[in-house]
Design a protein around this motif. Sequence first.
Motif, PDB file in Angstrom:
ATOM      1  N   THR A  97       0.869  -1.175   0.000  1.00 36.16           N
ATOM      2  CA  THR A  97       0.000   0.000   0.000  1.00 36.16           C
ATOM      3  C   THR A  97       0.910   1.230   0.000  1.00 36.16           C
ATOM      4  OG1 THR A  97      -0.105   0.037   2.416  1.00 36.16           O
ATOM      5  CG2 THR A  97      -1.884  -1.111   1.282  1.00 36.16           C
ATOM      6  N   ALA A  98       0.350   2.358  -0.403  1.00 31.09           N
ATOM      7  CA  ALA A  98       1.150   3.582  -0.380  1.00 31.09           C
ATOM      8  C   ALA A  98       0.262   4.745   0.024  1.00 31.09           C
ATOM      9  CB  ALA A  98       1.766   3.850  -1.747  1.00 31.09           C
ATOM     10  N   GLU A  99       0.919   5.781   0.488  1.00 34.59           N
ATOM     11  CA  GLU A  99       0.185   6.962   0.900  1.00 34.59           C
ATOM     12  C   GLU A  99       0.103   7.922  -0.277  1.00 34.59           C
ATOM     13  OE1 GLU A  99       0.313   7.437   5.010  1.00 34.59           O
ATOM     14  OE2 GLU A  99       0.983   9.515   4.795  1.00 34.59           O
ATOM     15  N   LEU A 100      -1.102   8.399  -0.527  1.00 36.56           N
ATOM     16  CA  LEU A 100      -1.310   9.345  -1.611  1.00 36.56           C
ATOM     17  C   LEU A 100      -1.233  10.752  -1.032  1.00 36.56           C
ATOM     18  CD1 LEU A 100      -2.275   9.867  -4.575  1.00 36.56           C
ATOM     19  CD2 LEU A 100      -4.599   9.695  -3.719  1.00 36.56           C
ATOM     20  N   THR A 101      -0.380  11.577  -1.631  1.00 35.00           N
ATOM     21  CA  THR A 101      -0.306  12.968  -1.186  1.00 35.00           C
ATOM     22  C   THR A 101      -1.510  13.697  -1.751  1.00 35.00           C
ATOM     23  OG1 THR A 101       2.092  12.773  -1.347  1.00 35.00           O
ATOM     24  CG2 THR A 101       1.207  14.984  -1.078  1.00 35.00           C
ATOM     25  N   LEU A 102      -2.363  14.208  -0.887  1.00 36.14           N
ATOM     26  CA  LEU A 102      -3.579  14.866  -1.369  1.00 36.14           C
ATOM     27  C   LEU A 102      -3.288  16.317  -1.729  1.00 36.14           C
ATOM     28  CD1 LEU A 102      -6.271  13.346   1.006  1.00 36.14           C
ATOM     29  CD2 LEU A 102      -5.644  12.634  -1.281  1.00 36.14           C
ATOM     30  N   PRO A 103      -3.892  16.792  -2.817  1.00 36.94           N
ATOM     31  CA  PRO A 103      -3.543  18.138  -3.295  1.00 36.94           C
ATOM     32  C   PRO A 103      -4.169  19.258  -2.459  1.00 36.94           C
ATOM     33  CG  PRO A 103      -5.263  17.191  -4.674  1.00 36.94           C
ATOM     34  CD  PRO A 103      -4.901  16.138  -3.669  1.00 36.94           C
ATOM     35  N   ASP A 104      -3.597  20.427  -2.604  1.00 36.58           N
ATOM     36  CA  ASP A 104      -4.181  21.630  -2.015  1.00 36.58           C
ATOM     37  C   ASP A 104      -4.926  22.366  -3.116  1.00 36.58           C
ATOM     38  OD1 ASP A 104      -3.227  21.172   0.505  1.00 36.58           O
ATOM     39  OD2 ASP A 104      -1.349  22.216   0.143  1.00 36.58           O
ATOM     40  N   SER A 105      -5.875  21.692  -3.694  1.00 39.79           N
ATOM     41  CA  SER A 105      -6.676  22.335  -4.738  1.00 39.79           C
ATOM     42  C   SER A 105      -8.006  21.622  -4.770  1.00 39.79           C
ATOM     43  CB  SER A 105      -5.979  22.215  -6.094  1.00 39.79           C
ATOM     44  OG  SER A 105      -6.284  20.979  -6.692  1.00 39.79           O
ATOM     45  N   ARG A 149       8.831 -12.850  10.173  1.00 40.49           N
ATOM     46  CA  ARG A 149       7.546 -13.498  10.414  1.00 40.49           C
ATOM     47  C   ARG A 149       6.581 -12.480  11.026  1.00 40.49           C
ATOM     48  NH1 ARG A 149       6.562 -17.462  14.798  1.00 40.49           N
ATOM     49  NH2 ARG A 149       4.389 -17.953  14.410  1.00 40.49           N
ATOM     50  N   GLY A 150       5.387 -12.419  10.500  1.00 37.33           N
ATOM     51  CA  GLY A 150       4.412 -11.474  11.040  1.00 37.33           C
ATOM     52  C   GLY A 150       4.290 -10.208  10.209  1.00 37.33           C
ATOM     53  N   ILE A 151       5.170 -10.041   9.237  1.00 39.30           N
ATOM     54  CA  ILE A 151       5.054  -8.880   8.346  1.00 39.30           C
ATOM     55  C   ILE A 151       4.308  -9.324   7.080  1.00 39.30           C
ATOM     56  CG2 ILE A 151       6.322  -7.214   6.899  1.00 39.30           C
ATOM     57  CD1 ILE A 151       6.549  -6.516   9.818  1.00 39.30           C
ATOM     58  N   SER A 152       3.205  -8.653   6.790  1.00 46.52           N
ATOM     59  CA  SER A 152       2.347  -9.068   5.673  1.00 46.52           C
ATOM     60  C   SER A 152       2.517  -8.207   4.441  1.00 46.52           C
ATOM     61  CB  SER A 152       0.889  -9.022   6.101  1.00 46.52           C
ATOM     62  OG  SER A 152       0.701  -9.766   7.254  1.00 46.52           O
ATOM     63  N   GLY A 153       3.315  -7.168   4.558  1.00 48.05           N
ATOM     64  CA  GLY A 153       3.492  -6.295   3.407  1.00 48.05           C
ATOM     65  C   GLY A 153       4.153  -4.998   3.807  1.00 48.05           C
ATOM     66  N   ILE A 154       4.166  -4.065   2.853  1.00 46.17           N
ATOM     67  CA  ILE A 154       4.774  -2.768   3.141  1.00 46.17           C
ATOM     68  C   ILE A 154       3.789  -1.645   2.830  1.00 46.17           C
ATOM     69  CG2 ILE A 154       7.216  -3.378   2.900  1.00 46.17           C
ATOM     70  CD1 ILE A 154       7.045  -2.420  -0.038  1.00 46.17           C
ATOM     71  N   HIS A 155       3.981  -0.555   3.536  1.00 45.16           N
ATOM     72  CA  HIS A 155       3.175   0.643   3.310  1.00 45.16           C
ATOM     73  C   HIS A 155       4.162   1.778   3.039  1.00 45.16           C
ATOM     74  CE1 HIS A 155       0.206   3.722   3.639  1.00 45.16           C
ATOM     75  NE2 HIS A 155       0.777   4.267   4.700  1.00 45.16           N
ATOM     76  N   ILE A 156       4.177   2.250   1.772  1.00 42.80           N
ATOM     77  CA  ILE A 156       5.201   3.229   1.391  1.00 42.80           C
ATOM     78  C   ILE A 156       4.668   4.657   1.529  1.00 42.80           C
ATOM     79  CG2 ILE A 156       6.915   3.862  -0.360  1.00 42.80           C
ATOM     80  CD1 ILE A 156       6.356   1.151  -1.711  1.00 42.80           C
ATOM     81  N   MET A 157       5.411   5.454   2.278  1.00 41.99           N
ATOM     82  CA  MET A 157       5.042   6.859   2.431  1.00 41.99           C
ATOM     83  C   MET A 157       6.149   7.699   1.806  1.00 41.99           C
ATOM     84  SD  MET A 157       3.751   6.530   6.379  1.00 41.99           S
ATOM     85  CE  MET A 157       4.815   5.131   6.731  1.00 41.99           C
ATOM     86  N   ALA A 158       5.985   7.990   0.523  1.00 46.67           N
ATOM     87  CA  ALA A 158       6.996   8.754  -0.210  1.00 46.67           C
ATOM     88  C   ALA A 158       6.367  10.075  -0.608  1.00 46.67           C
ATOM     89  CB  ALA A 158       7.459   7.988  -1.430  1.00 46.67           C
ATOM     90  N   TYR A 159       6.563  11.063   0.212  1.00 53.51           N
ATOM     91  CA  TYR A 159       5.908  12.352   0.002  1.00 53.51           C
ATOM     92  C   TYR A 159       6.329  12.983  -1.320  1.00 53.51           C
ATOM     93  CZ  TYR A 159       4.410  17.142   0.934  1.00 53.51           C
ATOM     94  OH  TYR A 159       3.827  18.377   0.840  1.00 53.51           O
TER      95      TYR A 159
END
Lengths: 306, 133
Positions: free
Chosen positions: A17-25, A274-284
């Motif tokens: 999963t990744a974080e979407l940078t939301l716009p200021d518009s 063990r116990g890690i199911s994936g990654i969550h990328i936060m690339a601003y």
Amino acid sequence: MTSQLQNRLESGIFTVTAELTLPDSSIKDELVETALKLSPYCDALNVTDATSAIPHFSSLAAASILLDNDIEPVMQISARDRNRIAIQGDVLGAHSLGIRNIFCITGDAVIFGDHPDAKPVFDLDSISMLAAIEKMTKDGCFMSGRKITPKPALFLGAAANPFAPPQSYRPHRTVKKWRAGASFFQTQFCFDLQIMKSFTEKLIELCNGKPPPILAGLGPLKSSRMARWLRDKIPGVSIPDHIIERMEKYPQKDQAQVGLEISKETTENLKLIRGISGIHIMAYKWEQAVKDIVEDTGLSKNKRLP
Amino acid sequence: MVKLLEILYLVSSKFLSGVARKYGDNRIMNLLFVKFEWATKKPMFGCQMCGQCILHETGMSCPMGCPKEIRNGPCGGVRTDGTCELDPKMTCVWVTAWENTNKMRVFSQKIDLIQKPLDRRLKGTSAWINQSR
């Protein structure tokens, strides 16, 4: 319609999963354009709720727009800006739009944002919010007991920060969130694999071998300056000295590449925990980083199991 | 120290709730309870008179001292040295809560309880009276 993220995590496939940078518009296209750069490499995108206490595009509206573009959203709700009345209403509204993944966070304090004079709400905290939404989905009623027909079906997520003190309490807190209703977790930036490992080990023990899925947070660093800034200015982010030193060995223009290498190595190591199911990328504002990490670690969609 | 506090809390709240059950409806007693609770818990625990005390369930460290009023554990922003993200001079109430919990005898398991959200109507009232009802 069910959550694809849920299906994926429950079937044990390594998830991105990744974080979407939301716009200021108020322009929808801008949001869609950024989202489409990320979506081919991710299973779901997080839409944040005024992260760092700075107003951006609404997470509810953004999640709905993503769905219109066949992208699965994870809608964040922060307890900072809404009381229990507003939250429960938003949850129903979100469900009606097809949103199935809701991520409950307490939220950053208002003084960190650009409206430090605002009134912080914090009527609920992340755990009581999870419990309230879980009640809506399991018991089909509001916190007051008033019935909701039919019950909304939701997949709830929550945050975990294994790296912040008190570290020995962090697995217990995660279990508490799990008991309150969270079915998956995304963590703060992971730079210290040892801490992550002891966190998941303890979590597995506390959950009798069946822990909830954990998506480890990944923060590709653009420069050593950014790394220092994150470490010193963003509460709860911990970056070991050796990471910063490694970046400083290179000239400024090559540091982003080193940052990416570190993220890729971390991903490869996380796969083995063990116990890690994936990654969550936060690339601003760095969508290319998501593509590179996913492709170069063998996680791109066409290489994944169906 | 914290073990002593724990026992003191147990005994005093049992006793005071008992008294409150009998006399809590009396207006003057009600006022006395509020004043007495504030005068004792404020200096000891920084009590904010939320009216729904859970001190014994949070390691005898008042969660209302948290600027986000989180009653269910520390947020993710605790600084590396264990201080609050909002006030570097203040130790996170949950860091203290967890340290104390590990030393406690009677209530050590209570930190795992999922705390209900606050009933905002009870602010400024006596938790001892509210408990007795």
